[in-house]
Design an enzyme around this catalytic site. Structure first.
Site, mmCIF file in Angstrom:
data_model
loop_
_atom_site.group_PDB
_atom_site.id
_atom_site.type_symbol
_atom_site.label_atom_id
_atom_site.label_comp_id
_atom_site.label_asym_id
_atom_site.label_seq_id
_atom_site.Cartn_x
_atom_site.Cartn_y
_atom_site.Cartn_z
ATOM 1 N N THR A 72 0.831 -1.204 0.000
ATOM 2 C CA THR A 72 0.000 0.000 0.000
ATOM 3 C C THR A 72 0.865 1.254 0.000
ATOM 4 O O THR A 72 0.621 2.202 -0.764
ATOM 5 C CB THR A 72 -0.943 0.007 1.210
ATOM 6 O OG1 THR A 72 -1.895 -1.054 1.070
ATOM 7 C CG2 THR A 72 -1.695 1.327 1.317
ATOM 8 N N ASN A 152 -6.190 -9.494 -7.294
ATOM 9 C CA ASN A 152 -6.172 -10.193 -6.015
ATOM 10 C C ASN A 152 -7.468 -10.920 -5.691
ATOM 11 O O ASN A 152 -7.495 -11.763 -4.798
ATOM 12 C CB ASN A 152 -5.846 -9.212 -4.885
ATOM 13 C CG ASN A 152 -6.829 -8.066 -4.813
ATOM 14 O OD1 ASN A 152 -7.030 -7.344 -5.786
ATOM 15 N ND2 ASN A 152 -7.454 -7.876 -3.663
ATOM 16 N N ALA A 201 5.944 -8.393 1.418
ATOM 17 C CA ALA A 201 6.560 -9.646 1.860
ATOM 18 C C ALA A 201 5.546 -10.667 2.350
ATOM 19 O O ALA A 201 5.732 -11.874 2.188
ATOM 20 C CB ALA A 201 7.578 -9.361 2.953
ATOM 21 N N THR A 238 13.703 4.990 10.223
ATOM 22 C CA THR A 238 14.659 3.923 10.511
ATOM 23 C C THR A 238 14.154 2.591 9.974
ATOM 24 O O THR A 238 13.034 2.170 10.290
ATOM 25 C CB THR A 238 14.906 3.809 12.029
ATOM 26 O OG1 THR A 238 15.409 5.051 12.511
ATOM 27 C CG2 THR A 238 15.892 2.697 12.343
ATOM 28 N N CYS A 331 -9.093 -6.868 2.615
ATOM 29 C CA CYS A 331 -9.147 -5.445 2.968
ATOM 30 C C CYS A 331 -10.568 -4.911 3.002
ATOM 31 O O CYS A 331 -10.840 -3.865 3.572
ATOM 32 C CB CYS A 331 -8.323 -4.630 1.968
ATOM 33 S SG CYS A 331 -6.624 -5.202 1.777
#
Length: 381
Positions: A72, A152, A201, A238, A331
């Site tokens: 996203t 999807n 992932a 980070t 979703c």
């Protein structure tokens, strides 16, 4: 109670080897990858090795891979920057895209007053490439095409080469959400001149909360998130070193086992299709999911011969029996508006019946298929 997980298009279970790798990184590599001391440099090395690994599988350069929090964010980064920084004033997309694309496009239309064109959808749920060319030919403004590689919900596959050819012919940029593709197919972006892709992932047995954007070299994409200038200035914050290492490990395993696991998953899919046809008269398969040459091997979208008053209880009953599946993308599975994908092309008589997406992984078995078939038979009876 028997547990059957047939919702792998929503997310996949993390492989044990990935968990081991992530635990090792969390235990042994505590440094901030932006720090210049030895501990920080060690963390940075993990990130750059993962970048190199992922780039190698896609046949692109490491500098073209930008780590994100998932698909996203990658879609948002690409589409927002295309309008804000690359002077795109026309976006061509479709009504069957993921909402990570559709909602961004809606926002940009209001914020920047850009033109939005929706390419026509065929009765089978595929993109009408002739209409795409008409839209490109009739427009003189700088254009971004945003079309997903694998849908999807119904599994239909886009002809990437054909769209790339049209994009080049009309000097358009091409972005594709490849969340359902990466880790499941060999993708040589060195030979496919696509400009941008998004990946996550957790769709190929890696951790949630990490993905990447592929940005073709010299694309001049600027960040969506500002701050410390991480990811070569393209994405501040980070980096989650353990998640990135987990994604690398997941992709290594997915690619290493691709042939064998694809064969296993295909066997599961076609066995499920055969059993549905044998035991449930009137079953229908939405889109091209029943065609192995035009859809992904990982899912079936099934329209069941169940009356509307009974359909409301179907997913609930499957859940009670320990069967995890989805009425659309995860979703939006809580929405009562139905699937925007199926609404785009199915006839009303099919929309009035329940459609369920069953999606598979290498962990599934034919015994699980038999259990689901028996459960469906009992419910329909």
């Amino acid at each position: 109670m028997t547990q059957v997980y047939f919702d792998n298009a929503a997310t996949t279970a993390i492989r044990p080897e990935v968990i081991t790798r992530m635990m090792q990184v969390m235990s042994d590599i505590p440094g901030n990858p932006s720090s210049t001391h030895a501990v920080g440099r060690k963390a940075k090395t993990v990130i750059e090795q993962a970048r190199k690994t992922i780039a190698g599988y896609l046949n692109v350069t490491p500098a073209e891979i930008i780590f994100t929090s998932g698909g996203t964010e990658a879609d948002n980064l690409i589409i927002n920057s295309a309008v804000r920084d690359l002077e795109v004033r026309h976006i061509i997309t479709s009504s069957i895209e993921h909402h990570a694309v559709l909602h961004v496009v809606e926002h940009l239309q209001l914020a920047y007053d850009i033109k939005i064109s929706m390419v026509a959808i065929k009765d089978c749920g595929s993109i009408d490439l002739s209409h795409l060319e008409e839209l490109l030919a009739s427009n003189s403004e700088k254009t971004l095409i945003s079309l997903m590689h694998i849908n999807n919900e119904i599994g239909n596959m886009l002809d990437l080469e054909a769209v790339c050819t049209l994009a080049k012919k009309y000097s358009a940029l091409f972005h594709s959400d490849m969340v359902q593709s990466v880790g499941h197919f060999d993708l040589n972006l060195g030979e496919i001149p696509i400009d941008f892709i998004a990946a996550a992932a957790h769709k190929f047995h890696g951790p949630k909360g990490v993905g990447f954007a592929f940005l073709r070299k010299n694309s001049k994409i600027r960040p969506l998130i500002f701050g410390g200038g991480q990811e070569r200035g393209s994405r501040a914050g980070t980096e989650p070193v353990h998640n990135i290492a987990g994604m690398e490990e997941a992709l290594i395993l997915a690619q290493s086992n691709l042939v064998a696991e694809r064969k296993h998953i295909e066997d599961i899919k076609w066995y499920f299709k055969e059993q549905l046809e044998a035991h449930i008269p009137g079953v229908h398969f939405n889109g091209n999911c029943h065609d192995g040459t035009k859809s992904t091997y990982t899912l079936l979208n099934v329209c069941l011969p169940v009356p509307a008053d009974k359909a409301l209880m179907l997913l609930f009953q499957l859940d009670l029996k320990g069967i995890a599946c989805s009425k659309g993308s995860a979703c939006q599975s809580g929405s009562d508006q139905g699937s925007h994908v199926l609404n785009a092309f199915l006839a009303k008589d099919k929309l009035d019946k329940p459609s369920i997406r069953f999606s598979f992984s290498h962990e599934n078995t034919k015994e699980e298929v038999d259990y689901v078939i028996e459960t469906l038979k009992q419910f329909i009876a």
